[in-house]
Design an enzyme around this catalytic site. Structure first.
Site, PDB file in Angstrom:
ATOM      1  N   ASP A 213       9.762  -0.500  14.411  1.00 22.97           N
ATOM      2  CA  ASP A 213       8.431  -0.719  13.856  1.00 22.97           C
ATOM      3  C   ASP A 213       7.789  -1.920  14.547  1.00 22.97           C
ATOM      4  O   ASP A 213       8.308  -2.474  15.520  1.00 22.97           O
ATOM      5  CB  ASP A 213       8.515  -0.916  12.339  1.00 22.97           C
ATOM      6  CG  ASP A 213       9.199  -2.216  11.951  1.00 22.97           C
ATOM      7  OD1 ASP A 213       9.734  -2.910  12.843  1.00 22.97           O
ATOM      8  OD2 ASP A 213       9.204  -2.548  10.759  1.00 22.97           O
TER       9      ASP A 213
ATOM     10  N   LYS B 126      10.446   6.914  14.704  1.00 19.66           N
ATOM     11  CA  LYS B 126      10.525   5.746  13.828  1.00 19.66           C
ATOM     12  C   LYS B 126      10.712   6.163  12.377  1.00 19.66           C
ATOM     13  O   LYS B 126      11.559   5.624  11.661  1.00 19.66           O
ATOM     14  CB  LYS B 126       9.290   4.880  13.998  1.00 19.66           C
ATOM     15  CG  LYS B 126       9.294   3.616  13.145  1.00 19.66           C
ATOM     16  CD  LYS B 126       8.413   3.789  11.918  1.00 19.66           C
ATOM     17  CE  LYS B 126       8.324   2.518  11.096  1.00 19.66           C
ATOM     18  NZ  LYS B 126       7.463   2.678   9.910  1.00 19.66           N
TER      19      LYS B 126
ATOM     20  N   ARG C 256       0.824  -1.211   0.000  1.00 16.27           N
ATOM     21  CA  ARG C 256       0.000   0.000   0.000  1.00 16.27           C
ATOM     22  C   ARG C 256       0.853   1.253   0.000  1.00 16.27           C
ATOM     23  O   ARG C 256       0.518   2.250  -0.653  1.00 16.27           O
ATOM     24  CB  ARG C 256      -0.929   0.000   1.221  1.00 16.27           C
ATOM     25  CG  ARG C 256      -2.010  -1.082   1.217  1.00 16.27           C
ATOM     26  CD  ARG C 256      -3.106  -0.807   0.194  1.00 16.27           C
ATOM     27  NE  ARG C 256      -3.527   0.591   0.195  1.00 16.27           N
ATOM     28  CZ  ARG C 256      -4.304   1.139   1.126  1.00 16.27           C
ATOM     29  NH1 ARG C 256      -4.738   0.435   2.157  1.00 16.27           N
ATOM     30  NH2 ARG C 256      -4.645   2.413   1.026  1.00 16.27           N
TER      31      ARG C 256
END
Length: 332
Positions: free
Chosen positions: A281, A262, A172
């Site tokens: 993550d 992050k 995505r």
């Protein structure tokens, strides 16, 4: 690198404006026997590090355990300080093994130095892997993906890519970047094919939040627009962090809208040569919880320092990337 779980489906964006370039492609090869250590193109480009390449067959990120393929990948590379003074449309594929194969390339100009830079063919991977810690999960990951290297993406596209990465699967995220390029970037017509360049900061800064939301960026749309405006107006640029030590560089990057620790770590690792960076993550946090709970210090900074030490320090980002790709692809 993406986070799980996925979001609902997205519609494709519109095609960009008229082409700006024409011409033919030069051709060449890079002999992997001349590179220090192995190299595998598919795992390098389809391991969640970069979203700026596309496969000619349209199957980018379809295979979770991607490695060893011979497909063509293509991209448009902006000028790179010290490497190339012009924008280059290029495509590349690997033929043969990770030690003795070749990279075949076609580009609007000689692409050898640019590909060496982007794909980190200048890394001494033998020495890097020799320095990795003796940990079962690390050994299994390296064995599963021989020749996977880090990438060295251009800073601004890398920053935007990872601003878009929150709570998204890698496929995505890649689709978002392709839609941004097709809608707001330049189209280059070369040898009968259309290459879409990633938008420049001024092109994205001119996009409306509504237009970005139409490309399924969701709540990330204002982050992308405002960060692009910061860069376009000269307020800050992610490449400035390259001159800083690692932790100050990460802190510097958090000034951009939508960038936390992050995302900043991803830019440090996949663009700015801070190879010790370990983005925390979902997958790496699960590794910490399951295998290295002593590294959880309750804060991002503390946990980051602890897992970097556990992963070997100087090249901890390499270890992280192997482990991320291995676990995301179903390894244990």
């Amino acid at each position: 690198m993406g986070s799980e779980p996925p979001e609902p489906g997205a519609d494709d964006g519109a095609t960009s404006a008229a082409a700006i370039d024409g011409g033919s492609l030069e051709r060449g090869t890079i002999d992997l026997a001349d590179v220090v250590g192995p190299f595998d193109l598919q795992s390098t480009l389809e391991s969640g590090q970069t979203y700026l390449w596309d496969r000619a067959d349209g199957a980018m990120y379809d295979d979770l355990g991607a490695h060893g393929g011979e497909r063509w990948y293509r991209t448009v590379v902006p000028p790179i300080d010290g490497v190339s003074g012009e924008r280059i449309a290029a495509r590349v594929r690997q033929v043969g093994g990770v030690e003795d194969g070749v990279l075949e390339w076609e580009a609007t100009t000689d692409a050898t130095s640019v590909l060496t830079h982007l794909l980190r063919l200048d890394d001494d991977l033998e020495s890097i892997l020799a320095a990795t810690p003796d940990l079962p999960v690390v050994e299994r990951a390296i064995e599963a993906y021989p020749g996977m290297r880090l990438v060295r993406d251009p800073p601004f596209p890398c920053l935007i890519s990872f601003i878009c990465s929150a709570q998204m699967r890698v496929s995505r995220i890649h689709g978002m970047q392709r839609r941004l390029a097709a809608t707001y970037g330049d189209a280059l017509e070369v040898a009968g094919e259309t290459y879409h360049a990633f938008p420049r900061p001024d092109q994205l800064a001119a996009a409306s939040e509504e237009g970005l939301r139409d490309l399924s960026l969701g709540y990330r749309a204002p982050y992308v627009e405002r960060t692009a405006r910061m860069v376009a107006e000269g307020e800050a640029h992610p490449r400035d962090a390259a001159t800083l030590a690692y932790e100050p560089a990460r802190e510097h990057l958090t000034r951009f809208v939508g960038v936390g620790d992050k995302v900043a770590d991803c830019v440090c690792l996949f663009s700015l040569d801070h190879l010790e960076a370990v983005p925390l993550d979902t997958w790496i946090r699960s590794v910490i919880a399951d295998r290295f709970p002593e590294c959880d210090r309750g804060t991002y900074d503390g946990t980051s320092r602890a897992i970097r030490d556990r992963f070997g320090g100087e090249y901890a980002g390499y270890v992280q990337t192997y482990v991320f790709h291995h676990l995301r692809s179903g390894g244990e």
